[in-house]
Enzyme design. Structure first.
Site, PDB file in Angstrom:
ATOM      1  N   VAL A 192       7.096 -10.451   3.898  1.00 41.55           N
ATOM      2  CA  VAL A 192       5.692 -10.289   3.508  1.00 41.55           C
ATOM      3  C   VAL A 192       5.291 -11.272   2.422  1.00 41.55           C
ATOM      4  CG1 VAL A 192       3.956  -8.717   2.601  1.00 41.55           C
ATOM      5  CG2 VAL A 192       5.621  -7.913   4.236  1.00 41.55           C
ATOM      6  N   CYS A 193       6.190 -11.470   1.427  1.00 43.09           N
ATOM      7  CA  CYS A 193       5.861 -12.443   0.377  1.00 43.09           C
ATOM      8  C   CYS A 193       5.603 -13.788   0.997  1.00 43.09           C
ATOM      9  CB  CYS A 193       7.003 -12.650  -0.602  1.00 43.09           C
ATOM     10  SG  CYS A 193       7.646 -11.178  -1.266  1.00 43.09           S
ATOM     11  N   GLY A 194       6.435 -14.133   1.973  1.00 43.66           N
ATOM     12  CA  GLY A 194       6.264 -15.425   2.614  1.00 43.66           C
ATOM     13  C   GLY A 194       4.875 -15.562   3.186  1.00 43.66           C
TER      14      GLY A 194
END
Lengths: 181, 174
Positions: free
Chosen positions: B49-51
């Site tokens: 998700v951070c990506g």
């Protein structure tokens, strides 16, 4: 909950029954593998809900991680300018991620489109402003990655898989007394 | 019930910090006074998700420029991880390392997940005077997108009748 800030209108690429009670808007990236999976799921749903569902596609190319996403989007728009957006949309997802320029030209030829016109549209980046408008409209509506789907204007936060989408559509169909703007 | 981190609210002076962006470079929040800062706390390099979230912010460079805003992303990862992650994702904003003492800056912002030992997924928009103008925290698995940040930056611009920077409207609207 995020809402689609720019309603579906005549600038959108739409397919399905125009009077369908349910409008699904996909923000997608032709080079995104998850969008490739969702493509198959949506095709199935479009067949299953032929009368009740119409689908719009808006561009959300993440160009830093998908270097061919923009030219693929431009190719779809260039085909759209010649009346074959959805045909090219399908070809691109079915041939993902083979988007080298010669390949794109071959897809254009296979669809019997005017190749000179295509070269010209790509060279002049004619469709980039529309693609960017789609992208920024998406960002403002809370699109946070690809694919992001909206059902009747509300962001769908479930998995873009068949079963949960069928569930969401059935819910809308049974409860839908009116269609969201 | 798990208690959610409570981010410092709007109106609070943003605590200053100085963190490493590379093994031999440090970045101080105070060096950006006079410009808005978008502070993005995220749990970890490499998590999916951070990506996505950072990929979206990476795509919005034109918007940050338009608002003269500096984007800074912070996690508890070390600088070597940051370098590899930024290189892999072609990120063009600094990733700061809240590594030692671990999570200290995230804690000061109310943006630390104590149970997991990582930064929360929290966003702050800091005005040019160094005061928090907007903040939010989302559950770890939820990508907050950028609409909230852009609305906060718009509001900052609207509230500040400042001399317009010579921003060339380079958009080709044919």
């Amino acid at each position: 909950m995020s809402r689609l800030t720019i309603p579906v209108d005549e600038r959108d690429h739409l397919r399905g029954s125009l009077r369908a009670p349910i409008t699904l808007v996909e923000f997608g990236d032709f080079q995104c593998p998850f969008c490739g999976r969702t493509y198959g799921v949506l095709k199935e749903l479009e067949a299953r809900y032929a009368r009740d569902l119409r689908v719009a596609f808006r561009h959300f190319p993440l160009t830093q991680i998908h270097p061919l996403a923009m030219i693929a989007a431009e190719t779809a728009e260039a085909a759209g300018a010649q009346g074959k957006f959805w045909e090219m949309h399908d070809v691109l997802f079915e041939n993902q991620p083979r988007f080298e320029y010669e390949r794109l030209v071959a897809y254009v030829m296979n669809l019997d489109l005017d190749v000179d016109e295509f070269h010209e549209a790509i060279a002049s980046h004619r469709h980039v402003p529309k693609i960017r408008d789609d992208f920024m409209g998406g960002v403002r509506s809370g699109v946070n990655g690809t694919p992001t789907l909206f059902l009747n204007g509300m962001r769908y936060d479930g998995q873009p898989e068949r079963t949960p989408l069928v569930h969401a559509i059935e819910n809308l169909l049974s409860g839908a007394t009116h269609v969201a703007p | 019930m798990e208690t959610r981190p409570t981010p410092l609210p709007a109106g609070t002076k943003a605590p200053d910090f100085e963190l490493r962006s590379t093994p031999d470079q440090r970045i101080a929040l105070s060096s950006f006074l006079g410009r808005p800062v978008v502070l993005v706390f995220y749990p970890a390099d490499w998590s999916p998700v951070c990506g996505d979230q950072l990929a979206l912010y990476n795509e919005l460079q034109g918007e940050w420029r338009r608002h003269r805003a500096q984007l800074l992303a912070i996690s508890v990862d070390g600088t070597w991880s940051h370098i590899a992650f930024a290189h892999d994702r072609k990120l063009c904003f600094p990733l700061l390392s809240d590594f030692e003492p671990k999570g200290e800056v995230a804690m000061r912002y109310g943006a630390y997940e104590h149970g997991d030992g990582v930064a929360a997924r929290a966003l702050f928009v800091i005005d040019p005077d160094g005061v928090i103008a907007w903040s939010c925290v989302t559950p770890q698995g939820v990508n907050p997108g950028a609409d909230g940040i852009l609305e906060a930056l718009d509001a900052l611009d609207a509230n500040r009748p400042q001399p317009q920077p010579p921003a060339p409207q380079g958009e080709a609207h044919v």
